[in-house]
Design an enzyme around this catalytic site. Structure first.
Site, PDB file in Angstrom:
ATOM      1  N   CYS A 105       0.821  -1.212   0.000  1.00 26.74           N
ATOM      2  CA  CYS A 105       0.000   0.000   0.000  1.00 26.74           C
ATOM      3  C   CYS A 105       0.854   1.260   0.000  1.00 26.74           C
ATOM      4  O   CYS A 105       0.664   2.146  -0.826  1.00 26.74           O
ATOM      5  CB  CYS A 105      -0.926  -0.008   1.215  1.00 26.74           C
ATOM      6  SG  CYS A 105      -1.916   1.491   1.364  1.00 26.74           S
ATOM      7  N   CYS A 110      -1.620   1.658  -2.955  1.00 25.64           N
ATOM      8  CA  CYS A 110      -2.629   2.703  -2.751  1.00 25.64           C
ATOM      9  C   CYS A 110      -2.065   4.113  -2.724  1.00 25.64           C
ATOM     10  O   CYS A 110      -2.597   5.010  -3.387  1.00 25.64           O
ATOM     11  CB  CYS A 110      -3.365   2.465  -1.431  1.00 25.64           C
ATOM     12  SG  CYS A 110      -3.718   0.755  -1.039  1.00 25.64           S
ATOM     13  N   LYS A 113      -0.200   5.279  -5.935  1.00 22.49           N
ATOM     14  CA  LYS A 113      -1.232   5.195  -6.984  1.00 22.49           C
ATOM     15  C   LYS A 113      -2.173   6.380  -6.907  1.00 22.49           C
ATOM     16  O   LYS A 113      -2.475   7.029  -7.911  1.00 22.49           O
ATOM     17  CB  LYS A 113      -2.001   3.875  -6.828  1.00 22.49           C
ATOM     18  CG  LYS A 113      -3.142   3.633  -7.816  1.00 22.49           C
ATOM     19  CD  LYS A 113      -4.481   4.114  -7.321  1.00 22.49           C
ATOM     20  CE  LYS A 113      -4.946   3.465  -6.039  1.00 22.49           C
ATOM     21  NZ  LYS A 113      -5.357   2.081  -6.163  1.00 22.49           N
ATOM     22  N   TYR A 245      -8.862  -4.226 -11.393  1.00 22.19           N
ATOM     23  CA  TYR A 245      -8.826  -2.824 -11.003  1.00 22.19           C
ATOM     24  C   TYR A 245      -7.445  -2.204 -11.138  1.00 22.19           C
ATOM     25  O   TYR A 245      -7.316  -1.018 -11.460  1.00 22.19           O
ATOM     26  CB  TYR A 245      -9.378  -2.649  -9.579  1.00 22.19           C
ATOM     27  CG  TYR A 245      -8.465  -3.074  -8.460  1.00 22.19           C
ATOM     28  CD1 TYR A 245      -7.626  -2.151  -7.851  1.00 22.19           C
ATOM     29  CD2 TYR A 245      -8.467  -4.382  -7.983  1.00 22.19           C
ATOM     30  CE1 TYR A 245      -6.790  -2.529  -6.806  1.00 22.19           C
ATOM     31  CE2 TYR A 245      -7.652  -4.762  -6.948  1.00 22.19           C
ATOM     32  CZ  TYR A 245      -6.805  -3.832  -6.355  1.00 22.19           C
ATOM     33  OH  TYR A 245      -5.988  -4.219  -5.341  1.00 22.19           O
ATOM     34  N   GLU A 249      -6.885   1.027 -13.447  1.00 22.42           N
ATOM     35  CA  GLU A 249      -6.374   2.260 -12.850  1.00 22.42           C
ATOM     36  C   GLU A 249      -5.128   2.759 -13.575  1.00 22.42           C
ATOM     37  O   GLU A 249      -5.029   3.941 -13.935  1.00 22.42           O
ATOM     38  CB  GLU A 249      -6.070   2.029 -11.369  1.00 22.42           C
ATOM     39  CG  GLU A 249      -7.320   1.875 -10.510  1.00 22.42           C
ATOM     40  CD  GLU A 249      -7.020   1.560  -9.064  1.00 22.42           C
ATOM     41  OE1 GLU A 249      -7.870   1.823  -8.207  1.00 22.42           O
ATOM     42  OE2 GLU A 249      -5.917   1.033  -8.779  1.00 22.42           O
ATOM     43  N   HIS A 514     -28.526  19.417  -2.416  1.00 20.51           N
ATOM     44  CA  HIS A 514     -28.655  19.844  -3.816  1.00 20.51           C
ATOM     45  C   HIS A 514     -27.770  21.071  -4.080  1.00 20.51           C
ATOM     46  O   HIS A 514     -27.639  21.932  -3.227  1.00 20.51           O
ATOM     47  CB  HIS A 514     -30.121  20.207  -4.088  1.00 20.51           C
ATOM     48  CG  HIS A 514     -30.389  20.592  -5.507  1.00 20.51           C
ATOM     49  ND1 HIS A 514     -30.430  19.671  -6.527  1.00 20.51           N
ATOM     50  CD2 HIS A 514     -30.611  21.807  -6.084  1.00 20.51           C
ATOM     51  CE1 HIS A 514     -30.681  20.298  -7.669  1.00 20.51           C
ATOM     52  NE2 HIS A 514     -30.782  21.601  -7.420  1.00 20.51           N
ATOM     53  N   GLU A 519     -27.205  13.095  -4.465  1.00 16.87           N
ATOM     54  CA  GLU A 519     -28.608  13.242  -4.089  1.00 16.87           C
ATOM     55  C   GLU A 519     -29.484  12.233  -4.825  1.00 16.87           C
ATOM     56  O   GLU A 519     -30.570  11.867  -4.356  1.00 16.87           O
ATOM     57  CB  GLU A 519     -29.106  14.658  -4.337  1.00 16.87           C
ATOM     58  CG  GLU A 519     -29.221  15.060  -5.793  1.00 16.87           C
ATOM     59  CD  GLU A 519     -29.756  16.483  -5.960  1.00 16.87           C
ATOM     60  OE1 GLU A 519     -30.924  16.727  -5.593  1.00 16.87           O
ATOM     61  OE2 GLU A 519     -28.984  17.326  -6.464  1.00 16.87           O
TER      62      GLU A 519
END
Length: 525
Positions: A105, A110, A113, A245, A249, A514, A519
């Protein structure tokens, strides 16, 4: 979740040769008392053995292992989390690492990245800014060497923080490669030379995994996902392989930063383990953005043709037709293997699955009573840093914190793909929900254009797509899948709701904010 942390343990064996004192016992001449003959024999035997053990000509004695309550192999995110939690309960802890602290990581996952993704997102922002009336961004420049230098410095600072945290919690940490020499003992080949042994009541394997490259001609000319972070300059062109993934990525980041990207996938869609809505939308979007997506194809050979170029031969899965493309870099992101070979755990009968992951139960127990495994090295199926951290902490809660039932619940774990755009997912996909619940499920979904794209031409607008999967008359939410701007941040909050067992009515009862994309998740009908 932690990688390159398989530590082979060999231990420092200081020479412990001693010379026994030559003491002789002679009975007084007047004495008429003698030992029974069998006792004389035993005594002589023991003296002979003692003399051999301590004579200066005897072999070097095996060192006495240092003993601990808890031994952690691998100082990645999961390993250090478990070690620190154990130490806070008062356990005597030693942690062993053969590479940089922080594991996959921090060093090649992570953290670097996401930093790179941030740079790619900024590059996309320059393009989008024109629609809002900004000028001067037609040909933005990007200094990859400067960026890499600063990214590396950031990672190095995190390595230091990890070490400081270990010191603060009074955890001994050893640099070296580990191997088991007993079910409760390991030997470490120390980085500076020599070996040292350690014994512990409890041993945690948190060695993570490492990326793999297919065994094809020219594989030595390719890089893996770790090698991506070693690139000193930005490639003008790249061939990437891997529809998971990591491949999605890295392909997306390189393309967004301006690298001509040829992306090879064996199937027809990206992210095949995700919900079909996600697969369809992200595949279509990568093609819209200009990624050269080679569907139903795989790389079969790589050749160095000089001038910094490599010829990539690829074959279409169905037609078997072969074609070539020339690029500067070939990057494989096709999977990871657990880092276990150097541990010699097979010698002690530890159970592995068919992919060589360590088999564990829900409490992270292996089939050996005092050995545990967490993170990418085990078979729980979630190769995510937060999962390893959570599992490691709960394991220490159970072993040292007086919480006998502590363990990680692996259901409804949220995950994010830092693609372009971002993707978030928690719970069951629609096919999984239909297989489990049949006709009891109800699907809510929407696709729309986020307000961010309001000022842009139609061909420049990216998609947003949301899906809520509910089950039963109470419409409990069992799956949530989102794609679009800020999906990573959106999912963290909604992940709490899903984990708590929220229903569609709970979503509806929340007043919308909003105008934001999220939402739609509380107004969907």
């Amino acid at each position: 979740m932690s990688r390159p942390f398989a530590c082979r343990l060999r231990y420092l064996t200081p020479s412990l040769a001693f010379t026994a004192p030559r003491t002789f016992f002679t009975a007084p001449a007047s004495s008429t008392t003698f030992l029974p003959s069998h006792r004389v024999t035993v005594a002589a035997s023991r003296l002979s053995a003692l003399s051999h053990q301590f004579s200066s000509s005897s072999p070097t004695m095996a060192p006495t292992p240092k003993e601990y309550d808890y031994l952690v192999i691998g100082i990645g995110s999961g390993g250090i989390a478990s070690a620190r939690r154990a130490a806070k309960y008062g356990a005597k802890v030693v942690a062993i690492e053969s590479n940089r602290m922080g594991g996959t990581c921090v060093n090649v996952g992570c953290v670097p990245k996401k930093v790179t993704w941030n740079a790619a997102a900024l590059r996309e922002g320059f393009e989008d800014a024109k629609a809002y009336g900004f000028g001067g961004y037609d040909t933005p420049t990007f200094d990859w060497p400067l960026f890499k230098k600063k990214r590396d410095a950031y990672v190095k600072r995190l390595n230091g923080i990890y070490e400081n945290n270990l010191n603060k919690d009074k955890i001994d940490h050893i640099k070296g490669r580990a191997k088991f020499v007993g079910k409760d003992e390991v030997e470490v080949a120390l980085e500076g030379g020599g070996t040292q042994r350690f014994k512990a009541k409890h041993i945690l394997i948190a060695t993570g995994g490492r990326p793999t490259i297919p065994d094809i001609p020219g594989k030595e000319l390719c890089i893996d996902s770790d090698g991506f972070f070693d690139l000193e300059t930005q490639p003008k062109s790249v061939a990437t392989s891997g529809a998971g993934y990591i491949g999605v990525e890295m392909s997306g980041m390189l393309h967004a930063l301006g690298t001509e990207t040829h992306f090879f996938i064996r199937g027809q869609k990206l992210l095949r383990s995700f919900d079909p809505m996600i697969q369809d939308t992200v595949t279509k979007e990568y093609e819209r953005q200009g990624v050269k997506l080679h569907k139903g194809s795989q790389i079969t050979k790589v050749e160095d043709i000089g001038n910094g170029l490599k010829r990539v031969t690829y074959q279409e899965t169905e037609s078997k037709k072969q074609s070539t493309v020339e690029v500067e870099v070939v990057l494989f992101a096709v999977g990871r293997s657990p880092e276990i070979e150097d541990l010699h755990i097979k010698d002690f009968g530890i159970k592995l699955n068919d992919k060589s992951h360590i088999v564990t139960d829900e409490y992270q127990n292996t089939n050996l009573s005092n050995i545990y495994a967490i993170g990418d090295v085990c078979d729980r199926g979630f190769e995510l840093t937060p999962v390893a951290i959570a599992a490691g902490r709960r394991l220490s809660d159970r072993l040292f914190g007086g919480k006998p039932h502590a363990h990680l619940d692996y259901s409804n774990i949220p995950s994010v793909v830092f693609a372009h755009p971002e993707i978030g997912s928690i719970g069951l996909t629609e096919p999984e929900a239909r297989e489990k619940y049949g006709d009891k499920i109800k699907i809510y979904k929407t696709e729309f254009t986020a307000m961010y794209y309001a000022m842009m031409d139609p061909e420049d607008k990216g998609p947003t797509a949301y899906k809520i999967i509910c089950v039963g008359p109470e419409e409990k939410v069992v799956g949530l899948h989102i794609l679009g701007t800020a999906s990573s941040e959106i999912l963290q909050g909604f992940g709490v709701a899903v984990k708590m067992g929220a229903t569609k009515q709970d979503f509806d009862n929340c007043v919308a904010i909003h105008p934001v994309s999220a939402e739609e998740l509380v107004t969907m009908t």
